[in-house]
Design a protein around this motif. Structure first.
Motif, PDB file in Angstrom:
ATOM      1  N   MET A 205     -29.993 -37.284  -4.442  1.00 11.00           N
ATOM      2  CA  MET A 205     -29.620 -38.443  -5.242  1.00 11.00           C
ATOM      3  C   MET A 205     -28.627 -38.015  -6.328  1.00 11.00           C
ATOM      4  N   PRO A 206     -27.464 -38.624  -6.359  1.00 11.43           N
ATOM      5  CA  PRO A 206     -26.509 -38.247  -7.408  1.00 11.43           C
ATOM      6  C   PRO A 206     -27.066 -38.512  -8.803  1.00 11.43           C
ATOM      7  N   SER A 207     -26.957 -37.521  -9.641  1.00  8.17           N
ATOM      8  CA  SER A 207     -27.310 -37.668 -11.048  1.00  8.17           C
ATOM      9  C   SER A 207     -26.473 -36.649 -11.804  1.00  8.17           C
ATOM     10  N   GLY A 208     -26.652 -36.596 -13.101  1.00 13.44           N
ATOM     11  CA  GLY A 208     -25.859 -35.646 -13.863  1.00 13.44           C
ATOM     12  C   GLY A 208     -24.395 -36.044 -13.882  1.00 13.44           C
ATOM     13  N   LEU A 209     -23.528 -35.056 -13.667  1.00 12.95           N
ATOM     14  CA  LEU A 209     -22.083 -35.281 -13.706  1.00 12.95           C
ATOM     15  C   LEU A 209     -21.527 -35.324 -12.293  1.00 12.95           C
ATOM     16  N   VAL A 210     -20.953 -36.462 -11.923  1.00  9.86           N
ATOM     17  CA  VAL A 210     -20.361 -36.664 -10.601  1.00  9.86           C
ATOM     18  C   VAL A 210     -18.851 -36.783 -10.770  1.00  9.86           C
ATOM     19  N   LEU A 211     -18.107 -36.102  -9.927  1.00  7.43           N
ATOM     20  CA  LEU A 211     -16.645 -36.096 -10.027  1.00  7.43           C
ATOM     21  C   LEU A 211     -16.021 -36.947  -8.931  1.00  7.43           C
ATOM     22  N   LEU A 212     -15.109 -37.848  -9.310  1.00  8.85           N
ATOM     23  CA  LEU A 212     -14.296 -38.588  -8.358  1.00  8.85           C
ATOM     24  C   LEU A 212     -12.917 -37.947  -8.306  1.00  8.85           C
ATOM     25  N   THR A 213     -12.360 -37.830  -7.105  1.00 10.28           N
ATOM     26  CA  THR A 213     -11.082 -37.141  -6.962  1.00 10.28           C
ATOM     27  C   THR A 213      -9.895 -38.102  -7.046  1.00 10.28           C
ATOM     28  N   ASP A 214      -8.773 -37.565  -7.482  1.00  4.70           N
ATOM     29  CA  ASP A 214      -7.489 -38.261  -7.459  1.00  4.70           C
ATOM     30  C   ASP A 214      -6.398 -37.200  -7.546  1.00  4.70           C
ATOM     31  N   ARG A 215      -5.854 -36.849  -6.408  1.00  5.68           N
ATOM     32  CA  ARG A 215      -4.886 -35.743  -6.382  1.00  5.68           C
ATOM     33  C   ARG A 215      -3.611 -36.081  -7.139  1.00  5.68           C
ATOM     34  N   TRP A 216      -3.317 -37.372  -7.322  1.00 11.03           N
ATOM     35  CA  TRP A 216      -2.116 -37.763  -8.056  1.00 11.03           C
ATOM     36  C   TRP A 216      -2.256 -37.483  -9.545  1.00 11.03           C
ATOM     37  N   GLN A 217      -3.482 -37.458 -10.043  1.00 12.59           N
ATOM     38  CA  GLN A 217      -3.700 -37.167 -11.458  1.00 12.59           C
ATOM     39  C   GLN A 217      -4.045 -35.699 -11.720  1.00 12.59           C
ATOM     40  N   ALA A 218      -4.397 -34.980 -10.665  1.00 13.24           N
ATOM     41  CA  ALA A 218      -4.788 -33.586 -10.828  1.00 13.24           C
ATOM     42  C   ALA A 218      -3.589 -32.733 -11.246  1.00 13.24           C
ATOM     43  N   ARG A 219      -3.824 -31.795 -12.130  1.00 14.22           N
ATOM     44  CA  ARG A 219      -2.751 -30.929 -12.612  1.00 14.22           C
ATOM     45  C   ARG A 219      -2.599 -29.672 -11.778  1.00 14.22           C
ATOM     46  N   ARG A 220      -3.480 -29.516 -10.799  1.00 13.35           N
ATOM     47  CA  ARG A 220      -3.405 -28.395  -9.856  1.00 13.35           C
ATOM     48  C   ARG A 220      -3.705 -28.958  -8.477  1.00 13.35           C
ATOM     49  N   PRO A 221      -3.571 -28.157  -7.413  1.00 13.29           N
ATOM     50  CA  PRO A 221      -4.011 -28.633  -6.100  1.00 13.29           C
ATOM     51  C   PRO A 221      -5.455 -29.120  -6.161  1.00 13.29           C
ATOM     52  N   LEU A 222      -5.738 -30.198  -5.454  1.00 11.05           N
ATOM     53  CA  LEU A 222      -7.033 -30.853  -5.575  1.00 11.05           C
ATOM     54  C   LEU A 222      -8.194 -29.911  -5.275  1.00 11.05           C
ATOM     55  N   VAL A 223      -8.061 -29.093  -4.258  1.00 11.47           N
ATOM     56  CA  VAL A 223      -9.146 -28.171  -3.907  1.00 11.47           C
ATOM     57  C   VAL A 223      -9.426 -27.221  -5.067  1.00 11.47           C
TER      58      VAL A 223
END
Length: 199
Positions: free
Chosen positions: A1-19
Motif C-alpha cells: 500500500m503506498p504511503s510515506g513519500l511517493v514520487l510521480l515522474t515527469d522527464r520534461w521537468q527533470a534536471r537529469r535523465p529520468l532514470v
C-alpha cells in the motif's frame, strides 16, 4: 500500500535523465514511484518501466504505472475519468478531486486527493483543497488517501499527514531539484516522526 513519500515522474521537468533522478530519489528514501510519461509510445514507456523496476526492487519498492496498462507489472494508478470498474491487479490507485469522484471508488486500494496546494505542474487545476479541504475528503474516503499537488516543503508534508493522509505524492519538488536525493530525504524527514520510517 503506498504511503510515506511517493514520487510521480515527469522527464520534461527533470534536471537529469529520468532514470538517474528516480535512482537518486530512491537513495533518498522513496519506495513507490508512479511512472507517468504518457506521451511516449508504449514500447518506449515499457522499456522505461523495465529500467526503473530494478531500482525499486532493490529496496523492496514498487513501480506504479499511470493508466490502465501495467506495462508488464501489477500496479497501476488510474485517472478519475476511468476506467470503471478498475482492472483487477495487485495494486490499483485512483486520482480523485472531490466527493463525487470518491463515491465512485470501489475495489481500488488507495486514492490521491489533489490539488492540495497551488501547483506549478498543473497551474489552474483546482481550486486547491488546502489542509481543511483535504481533511474533509480524507474523512469520507473509503480507502487510504495520499495528498498530491504543490507539496514542496516539510511543513506542507506535515500538514497533509495531520489532515489524515497516509503520505504525500510529489512531482516537481523532486523532479526539479538540483539534488533529488536530498530533496526526497528532506521531505521524508517530515513523515518519519508521524507515520514511521516507511518512506
Amino acid at each position: 500500500m503506498p504511503s510515506g513519500l511517493v514520487l510521480l515522474t515527469d522527464r520534461w521537468q527533470a534536471r537529469r535523465p529520468l532514470v538517474d533522478v528516480v535512482a537518486a530519489a530512491v537513495a533518498g528514501g522513496v519506495r513507490r514511484v508512479v511512472l507517468r510519461e504518457k506521451d511516449l509510445p508504449r514500447a518506449e514507456r515499457a522499456a522505461l518501466a523495465a529500467d526503473l523496476r530494478p531500482i525499486l526492487a532493490g529496496v523492496g519498492g514498487t513501480l506504479i504505472v499511470a493508466g490502465p496498462d501495467p506495462l508488464g507489472g501489477d500496479a497501476v494508478h488510474l485517472p478519475s475519468a476511468g476506467p470503471y470498474p478498475p482492472p483487477r491487479l495487485g495494486l490499483v490507485g485512483r486520482s480523485c478531486h472531490d466527493a463525487t469522484e470518491l463515491a465512485r471508488v470501489s475495489t481500488e486500494n488507495y486514492v490521491t486527493l489533489s490539488p492540495v496546494y497551488p501547483t506549478r505542474t498543473k497551474p489552474g487545476y483546482g481550486p486547491p483543497l488546502g489542509a481543511d479541504g483535504l481533511a474533509a475528503l480524507v474523512a469520507i474516503s473509503p480507502v487510504p488517501a495520499l495528498a498530491l499537488g504543490g507539496i514542496e516543503t516539510p511543513d506542507q508534508v506535515a500538514a497533509c499527514v495531520a489532515a489524515g493522509a497516509v503520505g504525500v505524492a510529489v512531482l516537481g519538488a523532486v523532479m526539479r531539484a538540483d539534488d533529488p536525493r536530498e530533496a526526497a530525504a528532506t521531505l521524508g524527514t517530515a513523515l518519519t516522526p508521524i507515520i514511521g520510517d516507511d518512506t
